[in-house]
Design a protein around this motif. Structure first.
Motif, PDB file in Angstrom:
ATOM      1  N   VAL A  20       0.851  -1.184   0.000  1.00 54.44           N
ATOM      2  CA  VAL A  20       0.000   0.000   0.000  1.00 54.44           C
ATOM      3  C   VAL A  20       0.888   1.235   0.000  1.00 54.44           C
ATOM      4  O   VAL A  20       2.076   1.160   0.301  1.00 54.44           O
ATOM      5  CB  VAL A  20      -0.966   0.016   1.216  1.00 54.44           C
ATOM      6  N   ILE A  45      -8.521  -3.147   1.337  1.00 57.14           N
ATOM      7  CA  ILE A  45      -8.260  -3.648   2.688  1.00 57.14           C
ATOM      8  C   ILE A  45      -9.530  -4.263   3.271  1.00 57.14           C
ATOM      9  O   ILE A  45      -9.513  -5.382   3.808  1.00 57.14           O
ATOM     10  CB  ILE A  45      -7.709  -2.523   3.595  1.00 57.14           C
ATOM     11  N   LEU A  57       0.150  -5.633   5.758  1.00 56.65           N
ATOM     12  CA  LEU A  57       0.335  -4.424   4.953  1.00 56.65           C
ATOM     13  C   LEU A  57       1.780  -3.967   4.998  1.00 56.65           C
ATOM     14  O   LEU A  57       2.405  -3.968   6.066  1.00 56.65           O
ATOM     15  CB  LEU A  57      -0.574  -3.301   5.481  1.00 56.65           C
TER      16      LEU A  57
END
Length: 159
Positions: A20, A45, A57
């Motif tokens: 991300v 997510i 993540l």
């Protein structure tokens, strides 16, 4: 190899490593000034969490030269927890035995945020051994970091 989306595979009970882009601006008090990049990642997510993934993540923050306290991802984990309405466990590293053990202890729907991947120079050098250490944490890789997808960095090219 044909690329797939997260919706093309069964993620229930799987460890999913998701790149991300949480490179958000922080003020001098280390408070997030604009959470747009965090909210942009929320649909993917939430999909992963709602479908039983064990979500790991990985992101960067700033351009640190080694470990810099002001560039830890702690404020991001706190904001993401608020937005998701559930605890996001923030780890103090992104590789190593402690990280591996935390990931292996996850339950379906859990979310872990690894520490700033750029604390390691190997990230920006696209080091294959560093990429392998990150990849070893998961069974599935998802790149949801459009803003960094063009970079030849270890965490953006894991297949």
């Amino acid at each position: 190899m044909n690329k797939k989306t997260i919706k093309d595979v069964n993620i229930k009970g799987k460890r999913v490593l998701m790149r991300v882009d949480f490179n958000v601006p922080l003020n001098k008090d280390l408070k997030i000034e604009d959470d747009t990049r965090i909210t942009a990642a929320l649909p993917t997510i939430k999909y992963a969490v709602d479908n039983g993934a064990r979500l790991v993540l990985v992101s960067h923050l700033g351009r640190p030269k080694g470990v810099e306290e002001a560039l830890r991802l702690t404020p991001v984990a706190e904001r993401l927890s608020e937005l998701l309405g559930k605890k996001v466990q923030k780890l103090n590293d992104c590789i190593g035995d402690d990280v591996k053990n935390a990931v292996l202890a996850m339950k379906d729907g859990d979310v872990i945020l690894l520490e700033n991947v750029r604390f390691y120079k190997e990230e920006e050098k696209n080091d294959p051994e560093f990429a392998e250490k990150l990849a070893s944490l998961a069974e599935i890789y998802v790149n949801d970091a459009f803003g960094t997808a063009h970079r030849a960095h270890a965490s953006t090219g894991i297949l």
